[in-house]
Enzyme design. Structure first.
Site, PDB file in Angstrom:
ATOM      1  N   CYS A   1      37.997  40.949  28.186  1.00  0.00           N
ATOM      2  CA  CYS A   1      38.897  41.909  28.597  1.00  0.00           C
ATOM      3  C   CYS A   1      37.562  43.084  29.181  1.00  0.00           C
ATOM      4  CB  CYS A   1      39.429  43.046  27.389  1.00  0.00           C
ATOM      5  SG  CYS A   1      40.231  44.344  27.961  1.00  0.00           S
TER       6      CYS A   1
ATOM      7  N   GLU B   1      43.356  33.020  39.575  1.00  0.00           N
ATOM      8  CA  GLU B   1      43.905  33.090  40.830  1.00  0.00           C
ATOM      9  C   GLU B   1      44.754  31.755  41.289  1.00  0.00           C
ATOM     10  OE1 GLU B   1      43.660  35.252  43.484  1.00  0.00           O
ATOM     11  OE2 GLU B   1      42.771  36.177  41.932  1.00  0.00           O
TER      12      GLU B   1
END
Ligand SMILES: Cc1cc2nc3c(=O)[nH]c(=O)nc-3n(C[C@H](O)[C@H](O)[C@H](O)COP(=O)(O)O)c2cc1C
Length: 323
Positions: A100, A203
């Protein structure tokens, strides 16, 4: 681990209603919950139920897809205590977040900031592993590093030798944020350096990306986040392609009933002043794949009344089923 598709954890985006919708559309093998922050307390059941109501239905979404809880923190003791508790409550696995990038999280030594300390990563996984029954996999999700990739292999090896059953690699550093490209070739290096299965992430927006990430990384298992949110039938398309069937790509209008259902579920979880934000967020992201989402987004944006937004979504769903 063949051809697995995992729905990525996404705080504030992939919540229980979104998991319900996406797993019912299909093709997803398991989900990972939004991160639950561990400080220096044992979480109570109500907190976990709020993040993962699926725990009361065998840790599965309505479609029967398992949901694994994710913990975020930097204190090995408290992470171990909470992981053991989750296992006692029946969690199918416990995932640890080492990726994170949020400032508040990193300031407290959690998430991606741990990628600067491979030894601590190893200690965390070892303590959590030791505290959790052997049958419950302890898994980890990492980025390639904090500022750069210099410790990527050290981190992955620390996770693997400490007992992580699988490692998800989001192929970017913390500094890269969410900027394309994702460095899939790095996933291959990590895969070569560790003894445990690696899941490739970052992606994947369409079928081509799905094929290419597998080729470049050498991984057959892929985790998909935003790509599934903006193309809710992406995993189903993959499955159909793999089975040699017609893709049957979902048209915009076919999404209306799902959006209406999502919003109804969202309204049961949040106050009416907050719920419109969730459907706006989804519509705004979907403009990437469905240009028609823009018009509906603009209409919904002007409307602050949750009830009337819900009516509007059901009217669209109805018009679609009559047509
Ligand atoms: C809004 C948002 C929230 C996220 N929250 C989490 C999280 O709670 N835990 C986690 O491990 N990763 C989180 N991520 C990272 C995603 O799981 C994933 O690694 C990243 O989006 C790259 O995958 P994608 O390109 O398929 O979206 C988040 C990403 C986004 C965009």
């Amino acid at each position: 681990m063949t051809n697995l598709i995992v729905l990525a954890p996404m705080e504030g985006l992939v919540d229980p209603p979104m998991r319900d919708i996406l797993t019912r559309i299909g093709g997803i093998d398991w989900c990972v919950s939004e991160f639950m922050r561990v400080t220096d307390v044992a979480m109570n059941r109500t907190t976990v139920e709020r993040f993962i109501p699926e725990m009361n239905q065998g840790w599965k979404t309505r479609a029967g897809t398992p949901v694994r809880p994710q913990l975020l923190g930097s204190d090995p003791h408290w992470l171990a205590v909470n992981a053991a508790q989750l296992a006692e409550w029946g969690a199918p696995a416990v995932d640890l977040n080492f990726g994170c990038p949020a400032k508040t999280v990193n300031r407290h030594g959690g998430g991606a900031s741990l990628l600067r300390e491979p030894e601590l990563l190893g200690e965390i996984v070892a303590r959590v592993r030791a505290a959790t029954p052997a049958a419950i996999p302890v898994t980890a999700k990492m980025r390639l590093g904090y500022h750069d990739t210099s410790l990527a292999l050290d981190c992955a090896q620390a996770l693997s030798s400490a007992g992580a059953a699988e490692i998800v690699v989001h192929a970017r550093t913390k500094l890269d944020g969410y900027k394309p490209p994702a460095h899939w070739e790095w996933i291959a290096r990590i895969r070569d350096a560790v003894a445990v299965p690696v899941i490739a992430n970052g992606e994947v927006w369409d079928l081509d990306d799905y094929q290419r990430i597998r080729e470049v990384s050498g991984c057959s298992a892929v985790m998909i986040g935003r790509g599934l949110v903006v193309k809710p039938d992406l995993a189903r398309q993959v499955r159909r392609q793999q089975a040699g069937q017609a893709l049957d790509v979902m048209e915009w209008e076919q999404l209306y009933p799902w959006m209406a259902d999502f919003f109804t579920q969202t309204r049961t979880r949040m106050a009416d002043r907050h719920s419109p934000g969730r459907i706006k967020q989804w519509l705004s992201l979907m403009t990437r794949t469905y240009p028609q989402a823009r018009e509906l987004f603009d209409q919904v944006r002007r409307n602050t009344c949750a009830e009337s937004i819900e009516q509007q979504l059901y009217a669209l769903a109805e018009s679609r089923s009559v047509a």
